[in-house]
Design an enzyme around this catalytic site. Structure first.
Site, PDB file in Angstrom:
ATOM      1  N   CYS A 379       0.833  -1.203   0.000  1.00  0.00           N
ATOM      2  CA  CYS A 379       0.000   0.000   0.000  1.00  0.00           C
ATOM      3  C   CYS A 379       0.872   1.259   0.000  1.00  0.00           C
ATOM      4  O   CYS A 379       1.462   1.568  -1.024  1.00  0.00           O
ATOM      5  CB  CYS A 379      -0.994  -0.042   1.153  1.00  0.00           C
ATOM      6  SG  CYS A 379      -2.449   0.932   0.775  1.00  0.00           S
ATOM      7  N   HIS A 505      -3.550  -5.003   0.322  1.00  0.00           N
ATOM      8  CA  HIS A 505      -2.973  -5.530   1.567  1.00  0.00           C
ATOM      9  C   HIS A 505      -3.053  -7.051   1.588  1.00  0.00           C
ATOM     10  O   HIS A 505      -4.032  -7.615   2.109  1.00  0.00           O
ATOM     11  CB  HIS A 505      -3.749  -4.991   2.769  1.00  0.00           C
ATOM     12  CG  HIS A 505      -3.522  -3.547   3.039  1.00  0.00           C
ATOM     13  ND1 HIS A 505      -2.514  -3.093   3.861  1.00  0.00           N
ATOM     14  CD2 HIS A 505      -4.170  -2.444   2.595  1.00  0.00           C
ATOM     15  CE1 HIS A 505      -2.559  -1.774   3.922  1.00  0.00           C
ATOM     16  NE2 HIS A 505      -3.545  -1.344   3.161  1.00  0.00           N
ATOM     17  N   GLU A 507      -1.607  -9.058   3.438  1.00  0.00           N
ATOM     18  CA  GLU A 507      -1.491  -9.621   4.797  1.00  0.00           C
ATOM     19  C   GLU A 507      -2.832 -10.012   5.408  1.00  0.00           C
ATOM     20  O   GLU A 507      -2.891 -10.829   6.324  1.00  0.00           O
ATOM     21  CB  GLU A 507      -0.746  -8.650   5.722  1.00  0.00           C
ATOM     22  CG  GLU A 507      -1.498  -7.383   6.142  1.00  0.00           C
ATOM     23  CD  GLU A 507      -1.339  -6.213   5.174  1.00  0.00           C
ATOM     24  OE1 GLU A 507      -1.059  -6.461   3.977  1.00  0.00           O
ATOM     25  OE2 GLU A 507      -1.509  -5.056   5.603  1.00  0.00           O
TER      26      GLU A 507
HETATM   27  N1  GLN Z   1      -1.935   6.925   2.652  1.00  0.00           N
HETATM   28  C1  GLN Z   1      -2.059   6.150   1.481  1.00  0.00           C
HETATM   29  C2  GLN Z   1      -3.431   6.278   0.829  1.00  0.00           C
HETATM   30  O1  GLN Z   1      -4.371   6.708   1.451  1.00  0.00           O
HETATM   31  C3  GLN Z   1      -1.749   4.686   1.741  1.00  0.00           C
HETATM   32  C4  GLN Z   1      -2.732   4.003   2.633  1.00  0.00           C
HETATM   33  C5  GLN Z   1      -2.247   2.691   3.182  1.00  0.00           C
HETATM   34  O2  GLN Z   1      -1.053   2.404   3.174  1.00  0.00           O
HETATM   35  N2  GLN Z   1      -3.132   1.888   3.707  1.00  0.00           N
HETATM   36  O3  GLN Z   1      -3.596   5.968  -0.308  1.00  0.00           O
END
Ligand code: GLN
Length: 536
Positions: A379, A505, A507
């Site tokens: 992410c 994600h 995970e």
């Molecule tokens: N801050 C980034 C976004 O909003 C990444 C978010 C995250 O890593 N979950 O896109």
């Protein structure tokens, strides 16, 4: 009709109520029962999505896009139960529903009260989930004695009467401190906690005492005597090195039989062979691979719970021990980054929000890319990799995410049109499972061995598709996309031994019996790196 197990906590928070509930769920599954789990959180936020990880720990995302308590992660990892937006609720969410009904006039003529209206709302939310399961385990967040959890305790007390005794069991998890100077385990805090519960009208059927070591018989007897719990229903929950051993430990203590007795269930010997295998494999792991997790919330391990568990799962097929090194990205700078990161066999940059620690993460991605150290970006960790590559390799000076610099000349990470009009912060990110199409021939495709994957998201910003051609030309390629949205979801650098970063994600989908392929491959590549640089 479902039977219910209500799990409350006493004396302290952080006793591991979530893992305990999940482990009990897995034993019941091993007995052949169809189970589900729920977490009721007494706080007023609608969900934990807007909380700082230091307040709350990780926010676990379900397939259907709910931002939930991290205990739901334990539930999915230990059992086959599928978590949805209904499996975690909060006072905030329930009051919100209740007040909407009040405004609609559902209660015309009545005074709307905590009892019975709010408690009814709680009971309905439980029954809605319990519906088609043999047994529903309901964990109440917080500690008995908190003012805010009172309506929840009242609701579960009422359910004990409504559903009849054979269908409900109350388990209280409590803390039994050890006083080193006098070399004594003390039962008094647990006695007080049970007294509080009984004052509310709940007599626990089963007591589980958390302590560093197993509770000796005389302490169990004392606890039983002064909490009015039968002696065979008092159990130990000592600290264990491998959390996946907990179902085996509880079985050894006979918790399965006692639950069956209290719920008037037909006793079936639980099949826990899969846990036995996992625990024996993990306990025999040798060697070691040093993986650095470079993030902002590293002082609270719970902030990255699913990631550390996924790395534990990835040890199993690789048969190698993973040593996690927690590195605070705010402490990484131009002067020290090589020194801080040297010696790592693999580097993982997890998700995150806000601009603190960002430049340290960018230096980390640069270090991994230039030194052929396996890099796994998740992410925000992907967005960082793209920014770094754009700046250093594609020569796009000032490339950034508009989250950190809205005026960046090269917004390689940007907010998409549909997010621009979003004004409310809660529950409005791109959330939950989305399809991603992988490109044949890429490393990602090889790893997943599948063309279409389904992975969970939680972010507002995206890899700006406008910059794909220039970055691909320079050697960072998009290996998977969301077709209809036209968004890059996973990227890689083919000239690097292992540089993969995903917008989703992974995970949240790794399980001990089904480790996530990206984590497995990352640990394998890190181990290879270790063998190359350090030998065994
Ligand atoms: N801050 C980034 C976004 O909003 C990444 C978010 C995250 O890593 N979950 O896109």
């Amino acid at each position: 009709m479902s039977k219910y197990i209500f799990i409350t906590g006493g004396v302290l928070s952080s006793l591991g109520k979530g893992v305990t509930s999940a482990a009990i769920g897995s034993i019941l599954e091993g007995m052949g029962y169809k189970i589900t789990l729920m977490k009721l959180d007494p706080y007023l936020n609608i969900d934990p999505g807007t909380m700082n990880p230091y307040q709350h720990g990780e926010v676990f995302v379900t397939e259907d896009g709910a931002e939930t308590d991290l205990d739901l992660g334990h539930y999915e990892r230990f059992t086959n139960a599928v978590m949805t937006k209904y499996n975690n609720t909060t006072s905030g969410k329930l009051y919100h529903n209740l007040l909407e009904k009040e405004r609609k006039g559902v209660f015309l003529g009545a005074t709307v009260q905590v009892i019975p209206h709010f408690t009814d709302e709680i009971k309905k939310s439980i029954e809605k989930v319990a519906n088609s399961y043999d047994i529903t385990l309901v964990e109440i967040g917080g500690t008995v004695g908190d003012i805010e959890s009172l309506p929840f305790l009242e609701a579960i007390r009422q359910m004990g009467i409504e559903k009849s005794k054979d269908n409900v069991v109350y388990i209280h998890l409590t803390y039994v401190p050890y006083i080193r100077v006098s070399e004594e385990l003390k039962t008094k805090p647990s006695q007080h906690s049970v007294k509080e519960l009984r004052a509310i009208g709940i007599q626990p059927d089963i007591l589980i005492g958390r302590a560093e070591k197993p509770l000796p018989k005389n302490i169990k007897r004392k606890l039983a005597m002064f909490t009015n719990v039968e002696e065979d229903s008092v159990f130990s929950a000592p600290d264990l090195d491998i959390i996946y051993e907990i179902p085996l430990y509880f079985k050894k203590e006979g918790l399965d039989r006692v639950i069956a007795k209290h719920l008037n269930l037909e006793y079936r010997e639980p099949d826990l062979s899969k846990w036995r295998k996992i625990v024996s494999t993990i306990s025999k792991l040798e060697g070691g691979v040093d993986i650095g997790i470079v993030g902002k919330y590293v002082d609270l391990k719970d902030a990255y719970k699913s990631i550390s568990e996924s790395l534990i799962h990835a040890q199993i097929p690789n048969k190698v021990k993973v040593n996690i090194h927690w590195i605070n990205s705010e402490r990484i700078n131009q002067e020290n980054y090589k020194e801080v990161l040297s010696g790592l066999d693999g580097i993982l940059v997890p998700g995150g929000f806000g601009d603190r620690g960002i430049e340290g993460k960018i230096m980390t991605a640069k270090y991994a890319r230039e030194n052929n150290v396996p890099y796994f970006g998740i992410c925000l960790g992907m967005q960082i990799a793209v920014i770094e590559f754009a700046r250093s390799v594609a020569g796009l000076e000032g490339a950034n995410s508009t989250e950190f610099n809205p005026l960046s000349p090269h917004p390689v990470i940007d907010i998409m049109q549909e997010q621009k009009s979003v004004e409310k912060k809660g529950g409005t990110m791109r959330l939950g499972a989305y399809q991603c199409h992988l490109k044949p021939g890429t490393k990602a495709y090889q790893i997943y061995m599948s063309e279409v994957i389904l992975e969970r998201h939680r972010h507002r910003y995206e890899f700006n598709p406008k910059y794909v051609p220039i970055l691909e030309e320079k050697g960072l390629i998009v290996s998977g996309v969301h077709k209809t949205k036209g968004l890059p979801e996973i990227v890689e650098i083919p000239s690097h031994p292992w540089f993969i970063a995903c917008q989703f994600h992974p995970e949240f989908k790794s399980k001990p019996f089904n480790p996530h392929p990206l984590f497995v491959s990352f640990v394998e590549a890190s181990y290879r790196k270790r063998l190359e640089t350090k030998g065994k």
